[in-house]
Design a protein around this motif. Sequence first.
Motif, short mmCIF file in Angstrom:
data_model
loop_
_atom_site.label_atom_id
_atom_site.label_comp_id
_atom_site.label_asym_id
_atom_site.label_seq_id
_atom_site.Cartn_x
_atom_site.Cartn_y
_atom_site.Cartn_z
N ASP A 89 0.87 -1.19 0.00
CA ASP A 89 0.00 0.00 0.00
C ASP A 89 0.89 1.23 0.00
N TYR A 114 -10.61 0.39 -2.23
CA TYR A 114 -9.20 0.18 -1.89
C TYR A 114 -9.02 0.50 -0.40
N HIS A 163 -7.62 2.08 -9.34
CA HIS A 163 -8.97 1.53 -9.12
C HIS A 163 -9.57 0.93 -10.39
N GLN A 166 -7.25 -4.02 -7.16
CA GLN A 166 -6.70 -4.23 -5.82
C GLN A 166 -7.67 -3.71 -4.76
N SER A 167 -7.92 -4.55 -3.76
CA SER A 167 -8.78 -4.13 -2.66
C SER A 167 -7.90 -3.78 -1.45
N TYR A 168 -7.02 -4.69 -1.08
CA TYR A 168 -5.97 -4.37 -0.11
C TYR A 168 -4.86 -5.38 -0.24
#
Length: 765
Positions: free
Chosen positions: A67, A121, A335, A520-522
């Motif tokens: 991140d 995200y 995103h 990607q979400s996390y």
Amino acid sequence: MVQSSVLGFPRMGVLRDLKKANEAYWADKISQQDLLAEGKRLRLAHWKIQKDAGVDIIPSNDFAFYDHVLDHIQLFNAVPERYTKQKLSPLDEYFAMGRGHQKGDVDVPALEMVKWFDSNYHYVKPTLQDNQTFSLAQDPKPVREFLEAKEAGFQTRPVLVGPVSFLALGKPDRGSSVDPITLLDKLVPVYVELLKALKAAGAETVQIDEPVLVFDLRPEIKNAFKPAYEAFAAQGSAIPSIVVATYFGDIVHNFDVLPAFANVQGVHVDLARHPEQLEPVIKQLGPNQILSAGVVDGRNIWKNNFQKSLGLLQTAIKALGPERVIVATSSSLLHTPHTLASEKKLPADVYEWFSFASEKVKEVAILAKAAIDPESVRAELDANAAAMKARAESTRTNDPKVKERQEQVTDAMHHRKSGFETRYAQQKTHLSLPLFPTTTIGSFPQTSEIRVQRNKFTKGEITEEQYDEFIKKEIDLAVQIQDELGLDVYVHGEPERNDMVQYFGERLQGYVFTTHAWVQSYGSRCVRPPIIVGDISRPAPMTVKESKYAASVSKKPMKGMLTGPVTCLRWSFPRDDVHQSIQCQQLALALRDEVVDLEKNGIFVIQVDEPALREGLPLRKGSEREAYLKWAVNSFKLATAGVEDSTQIHSHFCYSEFQDFFHAIAALDADVLSIENSKSDAKLLKVFIDESYPRHIGPGVYDIHSPRVPPEEEFKQRIQEMLEYLRPEQLWINPDCGLKTRKWDEVKGALTHMVNAAKYFREKY
Ligand code: GLN
Ligand code: ZN
């Protein structure tokens, strides 16, 4: 000349390469060197895509292994001591903060991770101490990656999270009470040192992201911009020029902050989301300042409407001249999925409507040319206009029957026949429920056997009949276990569902699905949202077969299980050509038919899950938020109000901070609400008394994220605490959320204790 610019590129790679590399590294299957090399390969590939597309301003330091906010925590040596004292390698320390570390005698939990603005995200929250210090990490990542790009022949613009946003998005660590923004004067010198190092490395400009400017800001935060950016201005040409970037909202309400940026080179605003801020922003710019016009949407998958974007760009160019306008993506492309080229199964007409990250970077470059000399890109402009026209006229997009039905929606359709008291009296006899009824939230363990059979079915290796038989056996098993456990309202266990939104999308008209469009979400977790392309309708019942079968083998009431309209919308890529409220109403009408069909087929308890209701809340207070709440709540009500009084409507939410959101939840008028609660203080339930909430509530009595089976005593204690805030007739006993990620023995153990605890209180009252 008008320049083109990209604010950030997705990190995962074509085939989620970064996810695979990270997970292989975490499982000790590849070395640290291998992982670092994979990171480098991805960065180089992504710079090349942008350069080949003709983008003038290419970002660096937008890459992150986990991140980008977490990168900054390490960059400023703001790592809490519980991690530094483990003496891990910098990369392992980094992952320890992101995802926890449990190896050998090291056992540290992760830092808190929360949603990045209103996107899906998640970023790692900077966690700061009372006596926090900052210093620049050795071999700082932004400089390293800038040089890496330079060496490979790419002149890049490094991206940094700005000092005010970094602090405003942080929080005091446990046991500290520091207001992060008060640490500004300690942090700014570190930025200055970093900016000097970037300049020395050859960076001409940097992009400093201050996205908090789209929020309502308290004065302490507003006032922090001036000292920070004045300190940068004082460095003159010892640091690169600065473009301050904002996104996901408008900044008009924070214009009083703009004098703080008097000496920066330019400002970036999100015109995809808020085109109306263009003219006011232009008026605020200083005489030589540049406007970075974010016209290509970084949050969706739709082809840009060139005509519309060029209209905005012309306005900007007319006011500022071409040299002072940059065409940009509205936000980072983080995103959006990597490339449309991977999609081999999309219907040909629909394919032409989309643009993922690798296509959006081309759009930015084309728009920059078109703004000055449209003839030089005539073919591209014509193709874009044709695609826009085809989409607008497509029968896929427009279904007159759906529109007609929407026109016929009346206010009465949003209301149940009677008020709760009348409904409850009927439900009580109809369902013969005991005091403290026990139930679960829907899913039971998704075993590997279930996944194997589903895969076989998708690949055509087993027939539909075989698959249906398998699902029936799973339902039988779930019912039998619930018999043994002695639960009061049963669920069928959701074995047939791959995902709570995709499952419905696949059964609705108006959706399409991708094979590779991961976002990607996390950390290494990615999601592949279905895409709403047209008016939504329900060609046939979606869940009746399974629920009806389950009810037929069960001696207690069987709860039907649906995903609510707001969650279906929020966890999909929505259309950009009609307002979300319209799409949500279409989903609501489709679900309304499903609810009524379930009831017709003997299902008299129906749960409509809305875990995404809250995350859709607009970032700022005021009219936009009020409007959202109105249409979101109305959609839920429209979906559920078609039933008789004797049918019980449940809803479920996976979060516990519902205080400021209480009125929206109450307005749903659901007969029973289940909410996550086991990790929170039972005191939070006080709001239900304070607001004299009349209906029934099942605050989760145990944490389903953990394999741990809590002892019966713990359940009793928890229920006892809840009874301080809720009336006995009001209280349902259920877990926090669905049980799909758990194993059967954990589920059986925990539910046995849960049911025993409920029985204990039933006898007492
Ligand atoms: N019914 C769903 C389940 O039990 C609810 C999931 C959710 O709320 N996220 O899995
Ligand atoms: Zn849940």
